[in-house]
Scaffold this motif. Sequence first.
Motif, short mmCIF file in Angstrom:
data_model
loop_
_atom_site.label_atom_id
_atom_site.label_comp_id
_atom_site.label_asym_id
_atom_site.label_seq_id
_atom_site.Cartn_x
_atom_site.Cartn_y
_atom_site.Cartn_z
N THR A 254 0.80 -1.23 0.00
CA THR A 254 0.00 0.00 0.00
C THR A 254 0.84 1.28 0.00
O THR A 254 0.41 2.31 0.51
N GLU A 290 -5.09 -4.48 -5.50
CA GLU A 290 -5.15 -5.17 -4.21
C GLU A 290 -4.09 -6.26 -4.16
O GLU A 290 -3.66 -6.77 -5.19
N THR A 291 -3.69 -6.62 -2.94
CA THR A 291 -2.60 -7.57 -2.73
C THR A 291 -2.85 -8.89 -3.46
O THR A 291 -1.94 -9.43 -4.10
N ASP A 464 3.03 -3.22 -3.83
CA ASP A 464 2.02 -4.02 -4.55
C ASP A 464 0.94 -3.16 -5.22
O ASP A 464 0.43 -3.48 -6.26
N HIS A 465 0.60 -2.03 -4.58
CA HIS A 465 -0.39 -1.11 -5.13
C HIS A 465 -0.33 0.15 -4.30
O HIS A 465 0.36 0.18 -3.28
ZN LIG Z 1 -1.67 -4.83 -0.75
#
Ligand SMILES: [Zn+2]
Length: 552
Positions: A254, A290-291, A464-465
Amino acid sequence: MTHPDVDQLDNTTKRKFFSWQMSEIKFTWLISLIFICFYNATFFNAVFKAAPIHDLKSAFFLLSISLLFFVLNTLLVSIIVFPKIVKPILAIIFIAAACVAYFMNAYGIVIHQTMIQNTMETDVKEATGLFNGTLALYIFVLGIIPSLLLLKIKINFGNFKHQAFSKAKLWGLCILAILILIAPFSADYASFFRNNKTIRQMANPANFIYATISYASASNKSVVIKPLGEDAKLNEKAAQLTKPTLFIVVVGETARADHFSINGYSKPTTPLIAQQDIINYRQVFSCGTETAVSVPCMFSNLTRAHYSDKKAKSQESLLDVLKHSGYSILWRDNNSSCKGTCDRVAYEDLRDFKIPELCNERECFDNILLNDIDKKVAAMNGNKVVVLHQKGSHGPDYYNRYPANLEIFKPVCKVNKLQDCSSEEINNAFDNSIHMTDLFLNNAIEWLKTQSSNYNTALIYLSDHGESLGEKNLYLHGMPYIIAPVEQKHVPFFFWFSPGFEQESGINRECLKAQAETEYSHDNLFHTTLGLLNVSTSLYKPELDMVGQCRH
Ligand SMILES: [Zn+2]
C-alpha cells in the motif's frame, strides 16, 4: 419507441396487482421484498449496530444501505425468474433460507463455504442432533408456507421478446438505482465494508447461495500446478562471478509513489533511502489494486494484460523458475501471506512473533523481517534470494504500522473510520507509515552491506499497489483497475546494488539513471530479476528487462 405488447401487459398487470396474477417484474420485486422483510433480522441488526443513526446524514446512509440491499436482492432473484424453473428453485431457496435464518438468529453464526461443506458431509445423526421445535417452526413458516403460496401465483411472462425486454428494463433500473444510492456515500460505503467484513456474510439468501456455488466449484476442480521454466539455468556470466549472489526483493504494501520524498513529495518521508546510492524509478504502475492480484501477478510471467487469478494459480511463479536454476529461496512474511506465489519455497510467517523492541501486543513492525536474518541466510545454500513481504502502509489504521516514537508527522488520524479525520490527519498517519518503510528499507540495505565480503548483494523494492487517501472522495484501495484512480496504481520502485554486484554484472549505473522517468510496471519484475540473476530460460523476454540494455 412504444411497445404495444408491453404497454398492454403492464396495464392488465397494474389492474391485477393485488390479485394472484402479476408480471415477472412485480413478482421479482415482491420476492425480493419478502426476503428483506422476513429472513434478514441478523443482517439488519448488524447493520444498525455498525452504522448507528446520530444525525441526518447517518440516517440517510442507513436508508441507502437498506435500499441497496433490496436492489441487490432484486437482481439476484431476477436471475432465477424464468418460466418453469422459478417456482421449484424458489421453494428450495425458501426452505434453505428458513434454516439459515434460524441458525443465524439462534446461534449468531454465518454460513460460509466450509459450513456448506460440513452440511454436505454431515450424517443423519449429526443432522437430527441439530433439529428442534423452533427450527421446525422456522421451516414451516418461512419455508413451507411461502412455497405453497407460490403455487397460487400466476406470473405473466409474455413471449420471449417481452421477457428479454422486461429483464433488460429491470436490470437497467437496478443498476441506475445502485449508482444513485452509492454515489453520495461512496466514502462511507468503502469504510463500512472494510470495517465490517462479516456483514455481507449475513445477507440471506445471497450469502449461502454464494457459499454453495463456491463450495461446488472448489470441490469440482483439483488445481494442477503447471511447471514453469524448467529449462532455467545459470548462464555463462554467472560462472564468471567471484562470489555467490544474495538478492533481496522487498514487496511493499500500500505504498504510494507520490508520498515518497525521493519522488518529489514535499514532506521528508524517505530521508534515509535518499542517502543510499539507489537507482529510483518514478513512473512505475501496479498490476492490480489489491494484494491478492498484485502479488501473484508481479511474480508471474503473465503481463497485466494477460493475467488472471486462475492462470496464475495453475502455474509456477518466478520463485520456482529461480529455484529450477539452482537459487535457494526464502520468503519472510509480515503481511497476510504470499498469495500462493511461494508455495514451493521456504516460507516464514513472522506476524505473531513477540519480540518487545520489534512488536507490540497487536502486531510486529516491518523490522521483524530482518530479525535473525543472518542465521536464516547462512542456513541457505549457494546463490540466495530472500523476499521480504511488508505490512507497510496497510490501512485504514495507518497509525498502527509504526511505534509511537516514530510519529514524526502530527497530528495523526487514530481511528479506522477515515471519514472522521481531517485530510491532514489521514495524510500524516499514512506518511508516518512511509517514514517507517524508509527506516526498514535503510536497515535492509545496511544489513546487505555487512554481507558484501561474502556475497554480491542487491535489493529491489516495489509496492504491490497504492492507496486513496480521500482524493475524489475515495479511500483505501481495491477499485476495479479500469476505473481505479492513479493513486491506487502508481507505486514506488528502486534498485540498490552493492559495488561488487554492479561491477561483476557489468551494470552501467548512469545508463539506468537516465531511465528514471521511463514508464514501467509490475510486468517488468519477472524478466528484470531473471536478467539480474543471470538466469537463462526460454521464458525470458529481453524487452521487459529494465536493466538489460544497461548491462555489458
Ligand atoms: Zn496490498
